[in-house]
Motif scaffolding. Structure first.
Motif, short mmCIF file in Angstrom:
data_model
loop_
_atom_site.label_atom_id
_atom_site.label_comp_id
_atom_site.label_asym_id
_atom_site.label_seq_id
_atom_site.Cartn_x
_atom_site.Cartn_y
_atom_site.Cartn_z
N LEU A 472 0.86 -1.18 0.00
CA LEU A 472 0.00 0.00 0.00
C LEU A 472 0.90 1.22 0.00
O LEU A 472 1.68 1.42 0.93
N ALA A 473 0.80 2.06 -1.04
CA ALA A 473 1.78 3.14 -1.19
C ALA A 473 1.23 4.27 -2.05
O ALA A 473 0.14 4.18 -2.62
N HIS A 474 2.01 5.34 -2.13
CA HIS A 474 1.82 6.50 -3.01
C HIS A 474 0.43 7.11 -2.88
O HIS A 474 -0.49 6.80 -3.63
N ASP A 480 -9.27 19.62 -3.41
CA ASP A 480 -9.64 20.29 -2.17
C ASP A 480 -9.09 19.60 -0.92
O ASP A 480 -9.32 20.05 0.20
N GLY A 481 -8.36 18.51 -1.10
CA GLY A 481 -7.77 17.81 0.03
C GLY A 481 -8.74 16.96 0.84
O GLY A 481 -8.36 16.41 1.87
N ARG A 482 -9.97 16.81 0.36
CA ARG A 482 -10.97 16.08 1.13
C ARG A 482 -10.77 14.57 1.06
O ARG A 482 -11.11 13.85 1.99
N TYR A 483 -10.23 14.08 -0.05
CA TYR A 483 -10.05 12.65 -0.23
C TYR A 483 -8.58 12.33 -0.53
O TYR A 483 -7.89 13.10 -1.21
N ALA A 484 -8.14 11.19 -0.02
CA ALA A 484 -6.79 10.69 -0.28
C ALA A 484 -6.90 9.40 -1.09
O ALA A 484 -7.70 8.51 -0.76
N LEU A 485 -6.13 9.31 -2.15
CA LEU A 485 -6.12 8.14 -3.01
C LEU A 485 -4.80 7.40 -2.83
O LEU A 485 -3.72 8.01 -2.91
N ALA A 486 -4.86 6.11 -2.57
CA ALA A 486 -3.67 5.29 -2.37
C ALA A 486 -3.67 4.13 -3.35
O ALA A 486 -4.72 3.72 -3.85
N SER A 487 -2.47 3.59 -3.60
CA SER A 487 -2.31 2.49 -4.55
C SER A 487 -2.09 1.17 -3.83
O SER A 487 -1.24 1.08 -2.95
#
Length: 532
Positions: A472-474, A480-487
């Motif tokens: 789980l990375a990057h 707007d900074g409300r959501y974070a997307l990870a790989s």
């Protein structure tokens, strides 16, 4: 007695046959190794080039295969690569031949292949009519909240709507994109660089390739100027930087060598220093940093000593599009910059004599080192972030060898805190609108499945997110900074969307090893929470 004699005879025969088979197999292995160049010419050269420099298929040079393990290379030769034109050869080649061929492509080409300015110009292709396409998206979404997702598993790029988290479009890319895509200031065009030297200009609004050119045979990354007029490529092979205009027409190449021409270097990376109207170039093998201005009014460059300007000694080089050198004590790699790009933070790499890595600060105005950074291990400054803390600005940097985040005061260059993490990580990200910095531990064999969230006010870990058994990375944030997307960094991986406040999973998009994702707005505005 007769039965016992027969058993002994049969046993001896089995031993003899086994020895004979083993001997024949052992004899076949060196024969296969000797035949590797012929096998390559017969089965591979048509797609990968006679000198392994690439053609329809990618380059097969040691420099291009750094991240492909030999075992994986053997698997690709035997089984092929899904969703590409690479077919498997298990039905045509023996195991010994496949092993020999895989080993051979990791050996240097002799004589070393060349790539001239004429080769670069001859490689360029453009899509007819692309320049006349409409200046507005053909799809419905916020073009500033678009994510460009690089899928390394099958060499594709997905464009994701950052509001609905849906794939707008997916298209094939060049092999092994590297260094992150770069955007024009309006967010319309994105430039991709591949390890085997190709630069692709893509129109995000009209979903089409505009132009392509091959800048070198092994390329590290590209940079796009802050005004969108110039593109620069950093090459390992040949040892050059290559400058293009926005249409990917070659302007010039500059050999990466010392002023006296006695020592050449691979080029580690090139960065756009937009506030300075210049590119900054990192060298792998010589102790220099270059700054190449794209400001037509740049001051002239005086290399060496000026004895008497009236006599014409030490005639200046024009400052526009030429390198201004900062000479250091040792080569620097993996750069980070303060927000004004006055200071460069660079890391060295471990020495052959066993000395560890180090980090230092270089002032680009006075062109010399001004401080040492007290960071142990192997800092990955290129993935560091900055944020405000207690009236100052701090740098937080992951570490490729130590399970910790180092926090440095960017006014005093003194350490503030070392924050423990489950293991060494590669990427760290945040956003101006979130209180947390997110970092992975993907370099750890036991904690690669864990993201650690750090409170930017207290500089303490406050939460973890896991993807058990996976990598789980990057992380990248929406505009707007409300959501974070990870790989989920696997061939059968995914793009996972988290609510950046509640940390709950919102959505999951299946993808093939999504090695990186890049939000248009965060990139073109140079958000303090992402890499530049």
């Amino acid at each position: 007695m007769r039965r016992r004699a027969l058993k002994l005879l049969l046993a001896a025969a089995v031993v003899w046959i086994g020895w004979d088979v083993a001997h024949a197999q052992a004899a076949s292995e060196p024969a296969a190794a000797l035949a590797a160049p012929v096998l390559y010419t017969t089965h591979c050269a048509a797609c990968h080039g006679a000198q392994r420099t690439g053609a329809m298929g990618p380059a097969l040079l040691p420099e291009s295969l750094e991240r492909l393990r030999p075992a994986e290379a053997r698997k690709v030769i035997a089984q092929g690569r899904p969703a590409t034109q690479m077919a498997g050869f298990a039905d045509k080649l023996s195991a010994a031949e496949i092993d020999a061929l895989a080993a051979w492509v990791y050996q240097p080409v002799n004589p070393a292949p060349a790539w001239s300015e004429a080769d670069i110009r001859a490689s360029r292709e453009e899509t007819p009519g692309a320049a006349k396409l409409p200046a507005k998206p053909v799809w419905r979404a916020d073009p500033m909240n678009l994510f460009v997702v690089v899928e390394g598993g099958d060499h594709h790029v997905s464009l994701v709507d950052g509001d609905r988290f849906e794939v707008i479009h997916r298209f094939a890319s060049r092999y092994a994109l590297h260094g992150g895509p770069k955007f024009t200031p309006d967010g319309r065009y994105v430039f991709f660089g591949s390890r085997d030297g190709w630069i692709t200009k893509y129109d995000l609004w009209n979903l089409t390739v505009v132009a392509e050119v091959r800048a070198g045979l092994n390329m590290r990354n590209i940079a796009v100027s802050g005004d969108g007029r110039w593109v620069m490529a950093a090459n390992y092979l040949p040892k050059t930087v290559a400058l293009f205009d926005a249409e990917l027409k070659l302007v010039k190449t500059i050999p990466a060598q010392t002023l006296d021409g006695k020592q050449a270097s691979r080029v580690s990376a090139v960065y756009d220093a937009a506030p300075r109207h210049s590119f900054v170039v990192a060298m792998k093998d010589i102790p220099e940093v270059w700054e190449i201005s794209y400001d037509p009014k740049a001051e002239p460059i005086h290399d060496g000593y000026v004895h008497d300007y009236k006599m014409g000694e030490a005639i200046a080089t024009p400052g526009f599009l030429n390198p201004r050198r900062t000479v250091l004590d040792e080569p620097l790699d993996d750069f980070f910059f303060d927000q004004g790009y006055r200071h460069l933070l660079g890391a060295t790499r471990p020495k052959a004599d066993g000395q560890g890595a180090s980090a230092q600060v270089v002032n680009l105005d006075i062109r010399r080192k001004v401080a040492d950074l007290p960071i142990a291990g192997m800092p990955h400054l290129g993935s560091g972030i900055t944020f405000g803390w207690n009236g100052t600005t701090v740098l937080a940097s992951p570490n490729l060898k130590g399970g910790a985040i180092d926090v440095i005061d960017m006014k005093t260059w003194k350490p503030v805190k070392t924050i423990p993490t489950p293991g060494p990580g590669f990427f760290m990200r945040s956003h101006e609108a979130t209180p947390y910095a997110w970092t992975d531990s993907m370099m750890s064999p036991t904690a690669k499945d864990t993201l650690t969230l750090i409170d930017k006010a207290t500089l303490s870990p406050v939460a973890t997110i896991r993807e058990p058994g996976k990598t789980l990375a990057h992380v990248e944030f929406t505009k707007d900074g409300r959501y974070a997307l990870a790989s989920v960094w696997e061939l059968d991986g995914a793009l996972v969307v988290y609510d950046a406040r509640t940390l709950k999973e919102v959505k999951r998009l299946p993808m093939s090893k999504p090695v990186g994702k890049y939000n248009v707005w965060n990139k073109i505005t140079r958000s303090e929470g992402t890499s530049h």
